[in-house]
Write a protein that holds these residues in place. Structure first.
Motif, PDB file in Angstrom:
ATOM      1  N   TYR A 104       0.821  -1.220   0.000  1.00 11.87           N
ATOM      2  CA  TYR A 104       0.000   0.000   0.000  1.00 11.87           C
ATOM      3  C   TYR A 104       0.853   1.267   0.000  1.00 11.87           C
ATOM      4  CZ  TYR A 104       0.919   0.166   5.028  1.00 11.87           C
ATOM      5  OH  TYR A 104       1.527   0.210   6.260  1.00 11.87           O
ATOM      6  N   LEU A 105       2.150   1.129   0.309  1.00 11.35           N
ATOM      7  CA  LEU A 105       3.051   2.282   0.289  1.00 11.35           C
ATOM      8  C   LEU A 105       3.560   2.611  -1.118  1.00 11.35           C
ATOM      9  CD1 LEU A 105       5.320   1.487   3.377  1.00 11.35           C
ATOM     10  CD2 LEU A 105       3.475   3.161   3.261  1.00 11.35           C
ATOM     11  N   LEU A 106       3.423   1.685  -2.048  1.00 11.63           N
ATOM     12  CA  LEU A 106       3.993   1.862  -3.376  1.00 11.63           C
ATOM     13  C   LEU A 106       3.356   3.034  -4.112  1.00 11.63           C
ATOM     14  CD1 LEU A 106       4.158  -1.881  -4.453  1.00 11.63           C
ATOM     15  CD2 LEU A 106       6.013  -0.469  -3.521  1.00 11.63           C
ATOM     16  N   GLY A 107       4.179   3.744  -4.874  1.00 10.39           N
ATOM     17  CA  GLY A 107       3.683   4.853  -5.682  1.00 10.39           C
ATOM     18  C   GLY A 107       4.522   6.098  -5.479  1.00 10.39           C
ATOM     19  N   THR A 108       4.062   7.176  -6.082  1.00  9.04           N
ATOM     20  CA  THR A 108       4.700   8.486  -5.931  1.00  9.04           C
ATOM     21  C   THR A 108       3.755   9.350  -5.118  1.00  9.04           C
ATOM     22  OG1 THR A 108       5.849   8.238  -8.030  1.00  9.04           O
ATOM     23  CG2 THR A 108       5.645  10.478  -7.161  1.00  9.04           C
TER      24      THR A 108
ATOM     25  N   THR B 220       0.260   4.889   8.134  1.00  9.08           N
ATOM     26  CA  THR B 220      -1.111   4.373   8.083  1.00  9.08           C
ATOM     27  C   THR B 220      -1.826   4.904   6.846  1.00  9.08           C
ATOM     28  OG1 THR B 220      -1.207   4.339  10.498  1.00  9.08           O
ATOM     29  CG2 THR B 220      -3.306   4.201   9.319  1.00  9.08           C
ATOM     30  N   LEU B 221      -2.349   3.995   6.049  1.00 10.11           N
ATOM     31  CA  LEU B 221      -3.176   4.380   4.915  1.00 10.11           C
ATOM     32  C   LEU B 221      -4.547   4.737   5.462  1.00 10.11           C
ATOM     33  CD1 LEU B 221      -2.999   4.528   1.789  1.00 10.11           C
ATOM     34  CD2 LEU B 221      -4.102   2.275   1.764  1.00 10.11           C
ATOM     35  N   VAL B 222      -4.928   6.011   5.367  1.00  7.97           N
ATOM     36  CA  VAL B 222      -6.197   6.466   5.946  1.00  7.97           C
ATOM     37  C   VAL B 222      -7.309   6.561   4.903  1.00  7.97           C
ATOM     38  CG1 VAL B 222      -5.133   7.645   7.899  1.00  7.97           C
ATOM     39  CG2 VAL B 222      -5.523   8.903   5.776  1.00  7.97           C
ATOM     40  N   ALA B 223      -6.937   6.570   3.640  1.00 10.06           N
ATOM     41  CA  ALA B 223      -7.882   6.539   2.524  1.00 10.06           C
ATOM     42  C   ALA B 223      -7.113   5.950   1.349  1.00 10.06           C
ATOM     43  CB  ALA B 223      -8.406   7.935   2.198  1.00 10.06           C
ATOM     44  N   GLU B 224      -7.804   5.666   0.265  1.00  3.52           N
ATOM     45  CA  GLU B 224      -7.154   4.959  -0.843  1.00  3.52           C
ATOM     46  C   GLU B 224      -5.849   5.617  -1.293  1.00  3.52           C
ATOM     47  OE1 GLU B 224      -8.018   3.512  -5.407  1.00  3.52           O
ATOM     48  OE2 GLU B 224      -9.687   4.125  -4.152  1.00  3.52           O
ATOM     49  N   ASN B 225      -5.800   6.914  -1.351  1.00  2.56           N
ATOM     50  CA  ASN B 225      -4.613   7.617  -1.833  1.00  2.56           C
ATOM     51  C   ASN B 225      -4.087   8.624  -0.823  1.00  2.56           C
ATOM     52  OD1 ASN B 225      -4.357   6.392  -4.462  1.00  2.56           O
ATOM     53  ND2 ASN B 225      -6.284   7.426  -4.948  1.00  2.56           N
TER      54      ASN B 225
ATOM     55  N   TRP C 267       0.677  12.217   3.301  1.00  2.00           N
ATOM     56  CA  TRP C 267       1.154  11.818   1.979  1.00  2.00           C
ATOM     57  C   TRP C 267      -0.077  11.674   1.090  1.00  2.00           C
ATOM     58  CZ3 TRP C 267       5.490   7.650   1.715  1.00  2.00           C
ATOM     59  CH2 TRP C 267       6.482   7.903   2.676  1.00  2.00           C
ATOM     60  N   VAL C 268      -0.045  12.260  -0.105  1.00  2.99           N
ATOM     61  CA  VAL C 268      -1.122  12.122  -1.076  1.00  2.99           C
ATOM     62  C   VAL C 268      -0.517  11.488  -2.332  1.00  2.99           C
ATOM     63  CG1 VAL C 268      -2.832  13.313  -2.486  1.00  2.99           C
ATOM     64  CG2 VAL C 268      -2.356  14.100  -0.145  1.00  2.99           C
ATOM     65  N   ARG C 269      -1.079  10.333  -2.701  1.00  8.58           N
ATOM     66  CA  ARG C 269      -0.559   9.608  -3.856  1.00  8.58           C
ATOM     67  C   ARG C 269      -0.900  10.344  -5.156  1.00  8.58           C
ATOM     68  NH1 ARG C 269      -0.006   3.957  -3.395  1.00  8.58           N
ATOM     69  NH2 ARG C 269      -1.884   3.963  -2.108  1.00  8.58           N
ATOM     70  N   ARG C 270       0.099  10.477  -6.011  1.00  7.38           N
ATOM     71  CA  ARG C 270      -0.124  11.085  -7.316  1.00  7.38           C
ATOM     72  C   ARG C 270      -0.825  10.084  -8.229  1.00  7.38           C
ATOM     73  NH1 ARG C 270       5.397  14.389  -8.935  1.00  7.38           N
ATOM     74  NH2 ARG C 270       5.176  15.989  -7.321  1.00  7.38           N
ATOM     75  N   ALA C 271      -1.616  10.607  -9.130  1.00  6.29           N
ATOM     76  CA  ALA C 271      -2.277   9.741 -10.114  1.00  6.29           C
ATOM     77  C   ALA C 271      -1.214   9.090 -10.990  1.00  6.29           C
ATOM     78  CB  ALA C 271      -3.247  10.564 -10.958  1.00  6.29           C
ATOM     79  N   LYS C 272      -1.483   7.862 -11.401  1.00  7.55           N
ATOM     80  CA  LYS C 272      -0.506   7.128 -12.225  1.00  7.55           C
ATOM     81  C   LYS C 272      -0.455   7.650 -13.629  1.00  7.55           C
ATOM     82  CE  LYS C 272      -0.843   2.977  -9.494  1.00  7.55           C
ATOM     83  NZ  LYS C 272      -1.101   1.587  -9.410  1.00  7.55           N
TER      84      LYS C 272
END
Length: 180
Positions: free
Chosen positions: A46-50, A146-151, A175-180
């Motif tokens: 769940y940590l993977l991404g930018t 902790t992942l608190v929401a999907e992104n 942390w806010v995940r950037r769109a792929k």
């Protein structure tokens, strides 16, 4: 002779009894599952991404990239601080022997840290470290992802210098995940 003893001890520490000269009567154990196929190595996927990292007040501080590395045996982290100072690289890996996660962090300012831990609930991991204090004693540090929401992820750190009786918040980051 000393070199052979050192090599045997190193082999034992790495879990290679045959290489260390140990005799076993049992049939050789099956090769461990590939990391990419072992569910334990997927616990932190769940940590993977930018990610864009901000303070709780919304001030942007870094861009973080986490990606699988070494055939799924690790997660490599690149932390690019907006200021340039404090940029760093890290590596998460799971230890089958210890049945826990381990993380090594290095910054461009020479800072380092090592933590170990386990998922404390789904989509959350608690990493723990101990640091010596200049006047004696030690600082216990807990870092929680902790992942608190999907992104959306929260990274929080707490420390204690009295063996965990009292805790001080070191930082809270979003942390806010950037769109792929």
């Amino acid at each position: 002779m000393r070199a052979r003893i050192a090599a045997a001890l190193a082999a034992l520490a790495l879990g290679w009894p045959a290489a260390a000269g140990a005799q076993t009567a049992a049939a050789p154990a099956a090769a461990p599952a590939k990391c990419a196929d072992d569910p334990a190595y997927k616990q932190l996927d769940y940590l993977l991404g930018t990610w864009d990292v901000t303070s709780l007040a919304g001030k942007h501080s870094a861009v973080v990239r986490l990606e699988k590395a070494l055939d799924g045996c690790g997660i490599a982290q690149t932390w690019d601080a907006d200021s340039g100072v404090g940029s760093g690289r890290g590596m998460f890996t799971y230890s089958r022997l210890m049945q826990s996660w381990h993380y090594l962090w290095v910054t461009n300012a020479g800072g380092t840290s090592y933590t170990r831990g386990r998922p404390d609930r789904p989509n959350s991991v608690l990493l723990v470290s101990n640091y010596p204090l200049p006047g004696g004693g030690e600082r216990l540090r807990h870092v929680i992802f902790t992942l608190v929401a999907e992104n959306r992820l929260q990274e929080t750190a707490w420390w204690s210098e009295d063996g965990g009786k009292t805790w001080t918040n070191e930082f809270d980051l979003w942390w806010v995940r950037r769109a792929k």
